[in-house]
Write a protein that holds these residues in place. Sequence first.
Motif, PDB file in Angstrom:
ATOM      1  N   GLY A 267       0.819  -1.215   0.000  1.00  0.00           N
ATOM      2  CA  GLY A 267       0.000   0.000   0.000  1.00  0.00           C
ATOM      3  C   GLY A 267       0.848   1.259   0.000  1.00  0.00           C
ATOM      4  O   GLY A 267       0.560   2.223  -0.720  1.00  0.00           O
ATOM      5  N   VAL A 268       1.907   1.254   0.797  1.00  0.00           N
ATOM      6  CA  VAL A 268       2.801   2.413   0.859  1.00  0.00           C
ATOM      7  C   VAL A 268       3.528   2.582  -0.481  1.00  0.00           C
ATOM      8  O   VAL A 268       3.611   3.684  -1.031  1.00  0.00           O
ATOM      9  CB  VAL A 268       3.801   2.250   2.030  1.00  0.00           C
ATOM     10  CG1 VAL A 268       4.913   3.285   1.947  1.00  0.00           C
ATOM     11  CG2 VAL A 268       3.063   2.362   3.372  1.00  0.00           C
ATOM     12  N   ALA A 269       4.006   1.477  -1.031  1.00  0.00           N
ATOM     13  CA  ALA A 269       4.714   1.533  -2.320  1.00  0.00           C
ATOM     14  C   ALA A 269       3.790   2.058  -3.415  1.00  0.00           C
ATOM     15  O   ALA A 269       4.190   2.856  -4.264  1.00  0.00           O
ATOM     16  CB  ALA A 269       5.229   0.140  -2.693  1.00  0.00           C
ATOM     17  N   ASN A 270       2.536   1.619  -3.368  1.00  0.00           N
ATOM     18  CA  ASN A 270       1.562   2.033  -4.377  1.00  0.00           C
ATOM     19  C   ASN A 270       1.377   3.547  -4.378  1.00  0.00           C
ATOM     20  O   ASN A 270       1.262   4.164  -5.435  1.00  0.00           O
ATOM     21  CB  ASN A 270       0.231   1.323  -4.112  1.00  0.00           C
ATOM     22  CG  ASN A 270      -0.868   1.772  -5.036  1.00  0.00           C
ATOM     23  OD1 ASN A 270      -1.426   2.855  -4.860  1.00  0.00           O
ATOM     24  ND2 ASN A 270      -1.172   0.971  -6.040  1.00  0.00           N
ATOM     25  N   VAL A 271       1.355   4.160  -3.199  1.00  0.00           N
ATOM     26  CA  VAL A 271       1.115   5.602  -3.125  1.00  0.00           C
ATOM     27  C   VAL A 271       2.382   6.401  -3.412  1.00  0.00           C
ATOM     28  O   VAL A 271       2.332   7.426  -4.100  1.00  0.00           O
ATOM     29  CB  VAL A 271       0.536   6.002  -1.750  1.00  0.00           C
ATOM     30  CG1 VAL A 271       0.361   7.517  -1.662  1.00  0.00           C
ATOM     31  CG2 VAL A 271      -0.808   5.313  -1.528  1.00  0.00           C
ATOM     32  N   PHE A 272       3.533   5.928  -2.936  1.00  0.00           N
ATOM     33  CA  PHE A 272       4.739   6.734  -3.102  1.00  0.00           C
ATOM     34  C   PHE A 272       5.346   6.617  -4.509  1.00  0.00           C
ATOM     35  O   PHE A 272       6.152   7.454  -4.903  1.00  0.00           O
ATOM     36  CB  PHE A 272       5.771   6.387  -2.028  1.00  0.00           C
ATOM     37  CG  PHE A 272       5.371   6.856  -0.646  1.00  0.00           C
ATOM     38  CD1 PHE A 272       4.335   7.771  -0.466  1.00  0.00           C
ATOM     39  CD2 PHE A 272       6.020   6.389   0.481  1.00  0.00           C
ATOM     40  CE1 PHE A 272       3.960   8.207   0.794  1.00  0.00           C
ATOM     41  CE2 PHE A 272       5.658   6.830   1.757  1.00  0.00           C
ATOM     42  CZ  PHE A 272       4.630   7.727   1.917  1.00  0.00           C
ATOM     43  N   ALA A 304       9.899   5.162   5.804  1.00  0.00           N
ATOM     44  CA  ALA A 304      11.285   5.575   6.058  1.00  0.00           C
ATOM     45  C   ALA A 304      12.216   5.145   4.926  1.00  0.00           C
ATOM     46  O   ALA A 304      13.297   5.712   4.745  1.00  0.00           O
ATOM     47  CB  ALA A 304      11.753   4.985   7.386  1.00  0.00           C
ATOM     48  N   LYS A 305      11.810   4.152   4.152  1.00  0.00           N
ATOM     49  CA  LYS A 305      12.658   3.674   3.037  1.00  0.00           C
ATOM     50  C   LYS A 305      12.561   4.575   1.806  1.00  0.00           C
ATOM     51  O   LYS A 305      13.309   4.402   0.846  1.00  0.00           O
ATOM     52  CB  LYS A 305      12.242   2.245   2.661  1.00  0.00           C
ATOM     53  CG  LYS A 305      12.319   1.274   3.847  1.00  0.00           C
ATOM     54  CD  LYS A 305      12.867  -0.079   3.413  1.00  0.00           C
ATOM     55  CE  LYS A 305      13.250  -0.942   4.599  1.00  0.00           C
ATOM     56  NZ  LYS A 305      12.082  -1.602   5.225  1.00  0.00           N
ATOM     57  N   TYR A 306      11.599   5.500   1.808  1.00  0.00           N
ATOM     58  CA  TYR A 306      11.425   6.387   0.653  1.00  0.00           C
ATOM     59  C   TYR A 306      12.111   7.714   0.929  1.00  0.00           C
ATOM     60  O   TYR A 306      11.480   8.672   1.353  1.00  0.00           O
ATOM     61  CB  TYR A 306       9.944   6.563   0.320  1.00  0.00           C
ATOM     62  CG  TYR A 306       9.375   5.291  -0.248  1.00  0.00           C
ATOM     63  CD1 TYR A 306       9.297   5.097  -1.626  1.00  0.00           C
ATOM     64  CD2 TYR A 306       8.973   4.253   0.590  1.00  0.00           C
ATOM     65  CE1 TYR A 306       8.819   3.906  -2.146  1.00  0.00           C
ATOM     66  CE2 TYR A 306       8.492   3.058   0.066  1.00  0.00           C
ATOM     67  CZ  TYR A 306       8.417   2.900  -1.297  1.00  0.00           C
ATOM     68  OH  TYR A 306       7.955   1.725  -1.817  1.00  0.00           O
ATOM     69  N   VAL A 307      13.413   7.727   0.706  1.00  0.00           N
ATOM     70  CA  VAL A 307      14.198   8.932   0.929  1.00  0.00           C
ATOM     71  C   VAL A 307      14.217   9.713  -0.382  1.00  0.00           C
ATOM     72  O   VAL A 307      14.579   9.157  -1.422  1.00  0.00           O
ATOM     73  CB  VAL A 307      15.631   8.559   1.345  1.00  0.00           C
ATOM     74  CG1 VAL A 307      16.455   9.818   1.610  1.00  0.00           C
ATOM     75  CG2 VAL A 307      15.605   7.643   2.564  1.00  0.00           C
ATOM     76  N   PRO A 308      13.817  10.983  -0.366  1.00  0.00           N
ATOM     77  CA  PRO A 308      13.878  11.762  -1.600  1.00  0.00           C
ATOM     78  C   PRO A 308      15.292  11.733  -2.169  1.00  0.00           C
ATOM     79  O   PRO A 308      16.263  11.898  -1.426  1.00  0.00           O
ATOM     80  CB  PRO A 308      13.490  13.168  -1.139  1.00  0.00           C
ATOM     81  CG  PRO A 308      12.637  12.950   0.086  1.00  0.00           C
ATOM     82  CD  PRO A 308      13.242  11.748   0.766  1.00  0.00           C
TER      83      PRO A 308
END
Length: 472
Positions: A267-272, A304-308
């Motif tokens: 779900g998080v991957a889908n949105v980010f 936390a794994k989605y660092v810009p």
Amino acid sequence: MKAHDGMYIDGDWRPSAGSSTIDVVNPADEQVIAKVPAGTARDVDSAVAAARAAFPVWAATAPADRSARLTALRDALAARRDEIAETVTAELGAPIGFSRKVHADLPIAVAGSYAELAASYAFEEKVGNSTILHEPVGVVGAITPWNYPLHQIVAKVAPALAAGCTVVLKPAEDTPLVAQLFAEAVHETGLPAGVFNLVTGLGPVAGQALAEHDGVDLISFTGSTAVGRRIGAVAGGAVKRVALELGGKSANVILPGADLTRAVKAGVANVFANSGQTCSAWTRMLVDAARYDEAVELAQQAAAKYVPGDPGHAESRLGPVVSAKQRDRVRGYIERGTAEGARVVAGGPDAPGGRERGYWVRPTVFADVTPDMTIAQEEIFGPVITILKYEDEDDAVRIANGTVYGLAGAVWSEDEEEAVAFARRLDTGQVDINGGRFNPLAPFGGYKQSGVGRELGAHGLAEYLQTKSLQF
Ligand code: NAP
Ligand code: MG
């Protein structure tokens, strides 16, 4: 970056009737990377005239010939795969890996699917003493957004061409370069002049002129609800066909027995993905009360794994959003969420550390979200997830269906039958069961205010056809 200084009209690049240009900006660092002409109503006139003139001959071609042209188009796009990915990364800000796998490969696959459908579709059928002819609608005006810039072009142009229609495309002002690349690919396939035409320009000028043009038989629009509503009204007034794809606020419903870790991560991957700029994104995660706190913690860890990171770097997972306007809009929603009482558990409204230049937004997770909050109702179009709590299945259905939208969604359950039974109760055009993969042949489109019509596959082709019955 390389850019054409003209419009692609009637088989050639021609100067615009006006002299204004549009700056193309790299959203990662705010550098102007190219300029393209801002088309005028006169450019739209020329393009529509070319499309009208080309229509009778193109409409009369054998489906096998159209299929061959679409195969050539697919191949021309595939040959430009890297250039497409680099261009989308530069003008949209998508991470390069995502640009290759999605922004380039998906439209290549969709073009290929229409090469096949053009050859296999039943353009004639028999019903009793009638023969039904499925004939092309005519000249199509395609107006596309910037978030999946090439996919949205191909999802309109390829079925239109397969049907025997001719096209005038007005792409988004933020992402015109990949549209020019598409026109180059079309040119290489040797389609007859005027079958496909490109007018770059601003929505309220070139887009509006196209939507209002008498010479256009069908308008296919993807973008905001506000503009879609106006285009629908104009089309209704002129009694012309219209297809609208208008975004959503899709629910990701995690039923009590589901694998929570897997469902939250997906779900998080889908949105980010694509910095949250996906109309079908599952921006509302629905979790049962007993496992709510655990889900919030899992989402926080996943976020936390989605660092810009710089879109050009192979390992980057999250780029900027497309423009200053979108950045400010998304940050405004994050502030509104806090003001209305939701709790930020990751991210927030300020710029990510060290990113003063560029249109960056921190990936944000909201807990304690209630269905009436603005962030649970409106499309944010940025990397922002809301997590809502439900009491029982009926409550989950009510919350999931409780927005004006109905484009996509997801259901997770240990029991597939239970998931399917739940999916049947959702007012939405697509539901992914336990992480089911995107299918480029499945009809895509909205219930309720998410739109009118369907794209992709045979259903997407049917949008560009009208029927004639011959009785014997
Ligand atoms: P938008 O204005 O609706 O843009 C979509 C397309 O319509 C663009 O090509 C745009 O041109 C054109 N357009 C704008 N005004 C027009 C008019 N009066 N007549 C004809 N065409 C017109 O969307 P946006 O401003 O880029 O984004 C705003 C919001 O829309 C987003 O935050 C998001 O919520 C939603 N959105 C949804 C989708 C989706 O996939 N459903 C895609 C993009 C945006 P310009 O590029 O020149 O504006
Ligand atoms: Mg706009």
